[in-house]
Design a protein around this motif. Structure first.
Motif, PDB file in Angstrom:
ATOM      1  N   LEU A   1      33.454  41.343  48.795  1.00  0.00           N
ATOM      2  CA  LEU A   1      32.948  42.087  48.076  1.00  0.00           C
ATOM      3  C   LEU A   1      33.186  42.480  47.136  1.00  0.00           C
ATOM      4  N   ASN A   2      34.174  42.332  46.613  1.00  0.00           N
ATOM      5  CA  ASN A   2      34.866  42.823  44.886  1.00  0.00           C
ATOM      6  C   ASN A   2      34.336  41.626  43.815  1.00  0.00           C
TER       7      ASN A   2
ATOM      8  N   VAL B   1      37.725  42.960  51.488  1.00  0.00           N
ATOM      9  CA  VAL B   1      38.274  43.001  49.955  1.00  0.00           C
ATOM     10  C   VAL B   1      37.381  42.220  48.998  1.00  0.00           C
ATOM     11  N   MET B   2      38.021  41.808  49.232  1.00  0.00           N
ATOM     12  CA  MET B   2      38.673  40.678  47.742  1.00  0.00           C
ATOM     13  C   MET B   2      36.949  40.396  48.278  1.00  0.00           C
TER      14      MET B   2
ATOM     15  N   ALA C   1      40.528  39.885  52.758  1.00  0.00           N
ATOM     16  CA  ALA C   1      39.537  38.687  52.576  1.00  0.00           C
ATOM     17  C   ALA C   1      38.147  39.332  52.332  1.00  0.00           C
TER      18      ALA C   1
ATOM     19  N   GLY D   1      30.086  42.591  43.490  1.00  0.00           N
ATOM     20  CA  GLY D   1      29.872  43.363  43.438  1.00  0.00           C
ATOM     21  C   GLY D   1      30.112  42.984  41.029  1.00  0.00           C
TER      22      GLY D   1
ATOM     23  N   ALA E   1      30.018  47.079  43.909  1.00  0.00           N
ATOM     24  CA  ALA E   1      30.594  47.075  45.410  1.00  0.00           C
ATOM     25  C   ALA E   1      32.121  47.548  45.363  1.00  0.00           C
ATOM     26  N   THR E   2      32.268  48.180  46.616  1.00  0.00           N
ATOM     27  CA  THR E   2      33.544  49.185  47.118  1.00  0.00           C
ATOM     28  C   THR E   2      33.522  49.438  48.714  1.00  0.00           C
ATOM     29  N   VAL E   3      34.896  48.848  48.355  1.00  0.00           N
ATOM     30  CA  VAL E   3      35.557  49.591  50.238  1.00  0.00           C
ATOM     31  C   VAL E   3      36.691  50.897  49.386  1.00  0.00           C
TER      32      VAL E   3
END
Lengths: 415, 415
Positions: B249-250, B246-247, B244, B253, B261-263
């Motif tokens: 944050l994208n 990761v999504m 959740a 971004g 924004a990146t993991v």
């Protein structure tokens, strides 16, 4: 037929604790792996206890250990109980051992009560249920049920190159083909290994069957690139795709209770903080007691993957690496378990087995039932695994009632 | 002041290729790490070329290498160009080297054209921009700009325990404090190291500044449990929470272009196919050219984390491990770059630098501008890094025009 006979919960607990001394670990658990000397020691202890109450012992070619108590008519198919005596390397005292000791307690109670049954009653300790030292799991019961070839099983080697066949011979448990046919019914008592009974505050789980399951391995390939200089709309981020799949799979699991779905393993590459992940390896598993519903879950899963792959311009490699159909248990066996729990006043609920057991192999060939009792926190395959003497006694009582209801059927019909 | 002088694109390319032979790798790239003998060899080659066109050379205490061409009034602050000669272990031929060679080509063109400038013109090769052998990156320019202490930098050791100070002395580039003040302006030409110019089919990137960025490390702790026996609603799945995040944050971004924004890094435990992940370690980074907007992005990120943690009953450990404010470049410098691109007829666009450069350090103390040219596929820090001779020549021409427009200002005003 006496419905008032009570099993001895204290005796059951004492025997469980005595058995647990064989292979006891400092952490309070058991390391008693299949076909080790400790396994043999436990088998001998069990055998001596069974002989004390008049049972005869035998082993079959895969080392399954049977204790047999005669009935009025020994030509009838037996009613069978069982589980396994081997453990995980860092296993608990109850997983498998409970079902065998509960069966022993049933034999002791029948003996003490001088109860004659129409057909024979057996307790079996299946060889190598855990599959820790020799793969696969449920080895002895699978060979017995004709699901796994004997020669194939005998040839399996452990990490040191010792084969099942060699070890069976070494500890002297390599027996002859079973002279009797399959039993009329099979009952197995087991700790739940999950959190439901405890969460619902129920003593007895009336097990309707075991889930079918399938396992997948996925590799998603995108494009590794600089996290600072690659605009959001020019990315091919394999981890973003994987994240969407993780979330969708969870939704699918929730959509079809009591099924479940899990991503357990994930690896990203290059796995560097300022590089967009160019590839991700992940596993996924889907379980459900109804194979048709599981097929729907799998289809939705594949659709979700297709969406994630397209949205992130990924390349997918996907393989199914395990497919095990559901194993519904027998309605009559289930009813006997339910009836006993009601009559004895134990709180109970229907439950599906989320894990595989010897009973799953047996269910493919004979009417089968299982009885679950709670374990603390649902924790198993762990040295701290624990269950209360009261719950274990209740499960054993239900086992006794169910077996007796099955083993006296012929007598009741004919008398 | 001549606006018609053309730089020599062929000569630029030939010098770049000759420089690339020093530390050339079989893969077509360059391994010429800071303060190695190869670094020294490259510095000497550059110095000889500069001397050929009448420049004097000097180094400062951190080894920054300056080539100086006199102006009519050498008491005036210089106009400075530069980049770096050190490379990544598996670097390309253009990252850094382009800016230094482009500066050299400007000096050569001024010399050939016998062009007098009001103030001096300098080209500098900054020590250790990459930070591969000695951390941190942008070391020479950061010391020069007063952002990093000299003694602290001299004491940094590589993996073999050799210090920056020792290596500077060893290769003989440890100079004296700069006798001149800071320049009046600094210009750096560089390959974009990203995909935008190529995707938009533009030759010149008019760089408005560099993004600010922050990096985080997160550990999410849930509860590892059996994937088959743990119902979906009794789980504490750290990977589900991570997915959740990761999504979200994208989405954050994407919500604030041109930010990103990146993991990049994720590790799950126990990372076993049939165990619900009990814990996940992940990194996250957020970048934006506007620090106020980046603060909003960080706030939304924290909110998203809180939601994921609450929904999955997780425990969070989160640390910010990097905080770098945005570095806007100078409006007049930017205008000069834009004007040159327009006059020369090069397709151009405004762009933000997603990565850090020596120019970022310089921008903290002097008016700074950067010129980007496309690189194939946006690929950099990679032996296959490539740019076309035509694009490199265009960027160099813009550099020439911008420097000349700055270096003749005093003359035009006073004449």
């Amino acid at each position: 037929m006496s419905t008032t006979t009570l099993i001895d919960g204290d005796r059951l607990w004492r025997s469980l604790m005595e058995l647990a001394r064989i292979g006891a670990t400092p952490g309070g658990g058991v390391n008693r792996q299949a076909l080790t000397d400790l396994d043999k020691e436990a088998r001998d202890l069990f055998s001596s206890w069974c002989r004390e109450v008049g049972c005869s012992m035998r082993t079959d070619p895969i080392g399954n250990l049977f204790a047999r108590r005669s009935g009025r008519d020994d030509t009838l198919p037996a009613i069978m109980m069982g589980s396994h005596i081997d453990s995980q390397p860092t296993g608990g005292k109850f997983d498998g051992a409970y079902g065998v000791m509960a069966g022993l307690e049933v034999l002791r109670s029948l003996h003490e009560g001088d109860i004659a049954t129409a057909c024979p009653v057996e307790v079996v300790a299946w060889t190598n249920e855990e599959g820790a030292r020799f793969a696969p799991s449920m080895m002895g019961s699978s060979v017995y049920a004709g699901l796994l070839g004997l020669e194939q099983a005998l040839a399996v080697q452990d990490e040191e190159g010792k084969s099942v066949g060699q070890e069976l011979t070494r500890i002297g448990v390599r027996g002859v083909p079973d002279p009797h046919g399959p039993p009329a019914a099979y009952f197995e008592a087991h700790i739940e290994q999950g959190p439901i009974l405890e969460a619902m505050d129920k003593t007895i789980g009336i097990v309707s069957g075991a889930q079918g399951q399938c396992w997948f391995q996925l590799t998603l390939k995108g494009r590794p690139s600089h996290a600072g200089t690659t605009p959001m709309n020019l990315r091919s981020d394999a981890l973003l795709g994987a994240a969407a799949i993780v979330m969708e799979l969870n939704r699918i699991g929730r959509e079809f209770p009591p099924g479940c779905a899990t991503v357990g393993r994930i690896q990203a590459a290059p796995n560097s903080p300022n590089v967009i992940p160019g590839s991700v390896y992940m596993t996924a598993e889907i379980r459900h007691p109804d194979d048709d519903i599981r097929a729907i879950m799998e289809q939705k899963f594949k659709q979700a993957i297709d969406v994630a792959v397209a949205e992130n311009s990924l390349i997918l490699d996907m393989r199914k690496v395990l497919e095990q159909p559901a194993a519904p248990f027998n309605a009559e066996c289930i009813d006997k378990v339910r009836l006993s729990a009601e009559r004895r006043g134990y709180s109970s609920m229907d439950i599906v087995s989320g894990a595989a057991h010897d009973a799953v192999a047996l269910s493919r060939i004979v009417p089968t039932g299982m009885i679950f009792v709670p374990c603390a926190g649902g924790i198993s395959h762990n040295e701290i695994e624990s269950a209360t003497p009261e719950d274990l006694a209740a499960g054993c009582q239900v086992l006794f009632d169910s077996v007796l209801a099955s083993a006296c059927k012929a007598e009741t019909a004919g008398s």
